[in-house]
Scaffold this motif. Structure first.
Motif, mmCIF file in Angstrom:
data_model
loop_
_atom_site.group_PDB
_atom_site.id
_atom_site.type_symbol
_atom_site.label_atom_id
_atom_site.label_comp_id
_atom_site.label_asym_id
_atom_site.label_seq_id
_atom_site.Cartn_x
_atom_site.Cartn_y
_atom_site.Cartn_z
ATOM 1 N N LEU A 627 0.839 -1.197 0.000
ATOM 2 C CA LEU A 627 0.000 0.000 0.000
ATOM 3 C C LEU A 627 0.878 1.252 0.000
ATOM 4 N N PRO A 628 0.317 2.373 -0.504
ATOM 5 C CA PRO A 628 -1.043 2.541 -0.995
ATOM 6 C C PRO A 628 -1.194 2.088 -2.436
ATOM 7 N N VAL A 629 -2.449 1.881 -2.862
ATOM 8 C CA VAL A 629 -2.740 1.585 -4.256
ATOM 9 C C VAL A 629 -3.762 2.594 -4.764
ATOM 10 N N THR A 630 -3.590 3.004 -5.984
ATOM 11 C CA THR A 630 -4.577 3.850 -6.646
ATOM 12 C C THR A 630 -5.688 2.960 -7.190
ATOM 13 N N GLY A 669 -7.634 -0.370 0.918
ATOM 14 C CA GLY A 669 -6.225 -0.101 1.212
ATOM 15 C C GLY A 669 -6.025 1.204 1.960
ATOM 16 N N ASP A 670 -6.763 2.244 1.551
ATOM 17 C CA ASP A 670 -6.646 3.532 2.237
ATOM 18 C C ASP A 670 -7.105 3.430 3.688
ATOM 19 N N LEU A 671 -8.162 2.637 3.927
ATOM 20 C CA LEU A 671 -8.634 2.441 5.299
ATOM 21 C C LEU A 671 -7.565 1.745 6.135
ATOM 22 N N ALA A 672 -6.940 0.727 5.576
ATOM 23 C CA ALA A 672 -5.887 0.011 6.307
ATOM 24 C C ALA A 672 -4.755 0.961 6.685
ATOM 25 N N LEU A 673 -4.374 1.851 5.772
ATOM 26 C CA LEU A 673 -3.313 2.815 6.089
ATOM 27 C C LEU A 673 -3.761 3.798 7.154
ATOM 28 N N ALA A 674 -5.030 4.225 7.091
ATOM 29 C CA ALA A 674 -5.530 5.177 8.080
ATOM 30 C C ALA A 674 -5.552 4.568 9.476
ATOM 31 N N LEU A 675 -5.710 3.240 9.556
ATOM 32 C CA LEU A 675 -5.743 2.572 10.852
ATOM 33 C C LEU A 675 -4.351 2.416 11.452
ATOM 34 N N GLY A 676 -3.325 2.596 10.648
ATOM 35 C CA GLY A 676 -1.956 2.639 11.141
ATOM 36 C C GLY A 676 -1.445 1.323 11.693
ATOM 37 N N ASP A 677 -0.474 1.434 12.567
ATOM 38 C CA ASP A 677 0.221 0.254 13.088
ATOM 39 C C ASP A 677 -0.648 -0.594 14.012
ATOM 40 N N ASP A 678 -1.807 -0.075 14.427
ATOM 41 C CA ASP A 678 -2.683 -0.878 15.281
ATOM 42 C C ASP A 678 -3.254 -2.077 14.528
ATOM 43 N N LEU A 679 -3.414 -1.932 13.214
ATOM 44 C CA LEU A 679 -4.078 -2.977 12.426
ATOM 45 C C LEU A 679 -3.153 -4.157 12.186
ATOM 46 N N GLU A 680 -3.692 -5.353 12.422
ATOM 47 C CA GLU A 680 -2.979 -6.567 12.055
ATOM 48 C C GLU A 680 -3.487 -7.095 10.727
ATOM 49 N N SER A 681 -4.804 -7.212 10.570
ATOM 50 C CA SER A 681 -5.369 -7.636 9.291
ATOM 51 C C SER A 681 -6.787 -7.127 9.152
ATOM 52 N N LEU A 682 -7.162 -6.885 7.914
ATOM 53 C CA LEU A 682 -8.503 -6.441 7.557
ATOM 54 C C LEU A 682 -8.902 -7.239 6.325
ATOM 55 N N GLU A 683 -10.031 -7.928 6.415
ATOM 56 C CA GLU A 683 -10.412 -8.780 5.293
ATOM 57 C C GLU A 683 -11.907 -8.702 5.021
ATOM 58 N N ILE A 684 -12.233 -8.531 3.750
ATOM 59 C CA ILE A 684 -13.610 -8.639 3.275
ATOM 60 C C ILE A 684 -13.691 -9.899 2.424
ATOM 61 N N ASN A 685 -14.493 -10.848 2.869
ATOM 62 C CA ASN A 685 -14.649 -12.106 2.129
ATOM 63 C C ASN A 685 -16.003 -12.727 2.489
ATOM 64 N N PRO A 686 -16.949 -12.658 1.540
ATOM 65 C CA PRO A 686 -16.767 -12.205 0.168
ATOM 66 C C PRO A 686 -17.072 -10.714 -0.027
ATOM 67 N N LEU A 687 -16.450 -10.159 -1.064
ATOM 68 C CA LEU A 687 -16.807 -8.861 -1.608
ATOM 69 C C LEU A 687 -17.523 -9.154 -2.918
#
Length: 706
Positions: A627-630, A669-687
């Protein structure tokens, strides 16, 4: 104190005016070879021998201490045992020497005791303001300035424009040898060893500013300072200097959390692949491809277009090149009509005009066919580089080379060409001094030995050219609302994860959290169709495994009964806190994907996109990116999936709105970056995506502070 390893500081190391061989000894083969190299390269009068007993060494007098040299010295090449290295560093620093090349081993590569010794070595060097290269390596050679500080034998005297870096000193001899064989002439060679202080990234950063280096080849076993490497690689891409890496090792990274499928898709080697793609680093899997690609890239530079036009004396070679291009993903575009017309005036009537182009035996009778065909193909609007296939000799039989006239005709074509041209030999024959004589007469600046090798090199260069064309364009992630840091810990339920996504503008399937059968019936009625029920608990992330999911429910009785069953299943899980049951409408059709982020310990958050639902681990069809990705990059990831045809509407299915889907994935991806170092994993399944509808059907969030 941590020393700043800047390009300016490294210039005094890699371009020394004088060198001290510390621990010089007649009994040491390392000392003898290092000294002989310096003499052979004309550096004897700027080389000082330090022997603690003051014994005559290599036929020359010595001094017992660096402080007795009496002249400024830039580099100390230390060949002393580990036990004497700290004292030797102190002595060198007292003499004003600020760069040390440490040969000895037994440091970080030698277990816990070795790592402690290495830490002590670095701390001592920093206290003395001395920069270390190594330890456990074989030094370096600057071929442009003709300064070898290495015991490696057989060094080339010819300087070129490829820099070679290697974490393996033992392999560097073979790499040097093959560089000469394939014509990848070196500007410098640096063995890195343990990289206790100076890492591959630091040397790469220095080489970005080196006017004599146009491409960098690197053999890596690990990347010890990812941020330094990342920054240097981005600078190299912006400067138009290709970086070609042979990275050994492909061990799997353990999943960051058992709760997320994403961890199973992200491994050490796959992450490195994704990082290299993001940085525009060319990755290869052999020494041969590394050096041939780097040598070709240094000669040709950035290509305007990825297409390869082939002009060959051999029809068989045309077939082989076409096959390898298909295997390896190289682009051989069909010739434009204007090119076909130009070639029709050049080729004999029995020749077939297409790419690859066989000039036929007519070119033996009239070598200018080579010249004119090269010129015509180079002007084709789809061609970025021309590969010309013909023989080159590697040894002389004492008579004039009978093929010189054809090489000369090709050289004439290179001189008239509108795009870069590379001469390709059909087989892996060495480029010898005699070969260079033939090439020089023909004014051919570079040749690639081997058909497959040429396809690999040109495909790699085309990919690099396209990937790094806009390398200087920064991307800033969107600022999204996130919960306070104090809330970003523990284990979250699906309901909490859904709220996080919705607040960030990521579409989520409608749902209602209920705590009774009556509430479930009312919620289902409100949705007006079949519904799904799922247990909601921070301690139950794999809900279907415990019977906590019911699907396709219609009618009050069915919904009420399913609520009781799901709630009962959750109650049986020891220690689980039950928040309630989630009621949501069933969704049919469309394509299910996974979009997840997991934190790599070296490279930070990595985005994974894959076919979702039950197919994630079955098919393993995924694409990764740091990250980040456009949104544009997210779309590239989607189109790179083997199952991308499903998104395009395979077998009459509804095509997905890829732009809308890519925007949602980029927002994840932007949300994961905004959550910073606190985040371990974020997953949407299914999208789920169906046409222009994109919805998260389930989500899992885990935090590093549980």
């Amino acid at each position: 104190m941590t020393l700043a390893i800047t390009p300016e500081r490294l210039a005094s190391l890699f371009r020394p005016r004088s060198v001290a061989l510390v621990g010089a000894s007649n009994k040491s083969s390392f000392s003898r070879s290092a000294y002989n190299n310096l003499v052979e390269f004309g550096f004897a009068d700027r080389t000082f021998l330090v022997n603690r007993r003051g014994a005559e060494t290599h036929g020359r007098p010595t001094v017992t201490s660096c402080t007795r040299i009496g002249e400024p010295v830039d580099v100390a090449f230390m060949m002393v045992p580990q036990a004497g290295t700290l004292d030797a560093l102190t002595d060198a620093a007292e003499a004003g020497i600020r760069n040390a090349v440490i040969l000895s081993s037994g440091y970080g590569e030698a277990g816990e005791a070795g790592r402690a010794a290495q830490a002590e070595l670095v701390a001592h060097a920093e206290s003395l303001d001395v920069v270390l290269l190594g330890p456990n390596h074989l030094g370096f050679a600057n071929f442009v300035d003709q300064v070898p500080v290495t015991p490696i034998n057989g060094l080339p005297h010819r300087a070129g424009s490829v820099a070679l870096l290697s974490q393996s000193g033992a392999s560097s001899q073979a790499m040097l040898s093959f560089a000469g064989i394939c014509g990848a002439d070196l500007s410098s060679m640096v063995t890195l060893g343990n990289e206790a202080m100076i890492t591959a990234g630091h040397v790469l950063d220095y080489l970005v500013d080196d006017e004599h280096t146009r491409a960098i080849a690197i053999f890596l076993e690990t990347i010890r300072d990812p941020e330094v490497f990342r920054s240097a690689a981005r600078r190299a891409a912006a400067a138009g200097k290709p970086v070609v890496v042979l990275k050994a090792g492909s061990s799997e990274l353990a999943a960051r959390t058992a709760a997320a499928h994403t961890g199973a898709l992200v491994g050490d080697d796959r992450t490195i692949d994704a990082v290299f793609r993001d940085l525009g680093v060319i990755r290869v899997d052999s020494i041969e491809d590394m050096l041939i690609t780097a040598g070709t890239a240094a000669q040709l530079g950035r290509l305007a277009r990825p297409g390869i036009g082939v002009v060959s004396i051999s029809g068989g070679a045309c077939d082989i090149l076409a096959d390898r291009a298909e295997d390896l993903g190289a682009e051989l575009p069909a010739f434009a009509e204007s090119t076909e017309q130009a070639l029709a005036e050049i080729m004999p009537p029995y020749g077939t005009i297409h790419n690859p182009l066989d000039v036929t035996g007519a070119a033996i009778i009239d070598p200018t066919i080579f010249t004119r065909a090269i010129e015509a193909v180079s002007a084709d609007p789809g061609v970025g580089v021309v590969a010309v296939v013909n023989a080159l000799p590697w040894q002389s039989d004492g008579r004039p080379y009978t093929g010189q006239v054809f090489a000369d005709a090709i050289g004439d074509g290179i001189g008239r060409a509108q795009s870069p041209v590379v001469y390709v030999n059909q087989v892996l024959e060495p480029i010898t001094a005699y070969t260079r004589e033939v090439m020089a007469h023909a004014r051919v600046p570079h040749a690639v030995p081997g058909l497959r090798q040429a396809v690999v090199a040109l495909r790699n260069l085309a990919w690099w050219s396209e990937t790094t064309r806009d390398a200087a364009t920064p991307h800033e992630p969107r600022a999204l609302p996130v919960p306070d840091s104090s809330a970003r810990r523990g284990t979250w339920s699906e309901s909490a994860a859904r709220g996080l996504l919705a607040d960030a503008g990521i579409p989520v399937v409608p749902a209602e959290l209920v705590t009774s059968a009556q509430q479930a019936v009312r919620a289902a009625a409100g949705f007006g169709g079949p519904v799904a029920l799922k247990i909601v608990s921070p301690g139950i992330l794999h809900k279907s495994d415990i019977g906590g999911v019911r699907l396709g429910l219609a009618g009050d009785e069915a919904v009420a009964a399913a609520y009781e069953e799901v709630a009962a299943a959750g109650a049986k899980v020891p220690g689980a806190t039950i928040e309630g049951v989630l009621v949501s409408p069933m969704r049919a059709g469309g394509t299910e994907l996974l979009a997840g982020v997991v934190r790599d310990p070296q490279w930070g958050p990595v985005l994974a996109v894959a076919l979702g639902g039950i197919f994630v681990e079955v098919l393993g069809d995924s694409a990764l990116s740091p990250l980040p990705v456009t949104p544009a990059r997210a779309r590239q990831l989607l189109e790179g999936l083997r199952g991308a045809a499903l998104l395009r509407g395979a077998r009459g299915g509804e095509p997905a709105d890829l732009d809308a889907l890519a925007d949602v994935i980029a927002r994840v991806g932007d949300l994961a970056l905004a959550l910073g170092d606190d985040l371990e994993s974020l997953e949407i399944n299914p999208l789920r995506v169906a046409g222009n509808t994109v919805e998260a059907l389930d989500a899992v969030v885990t935090w590093r502070n549980t």
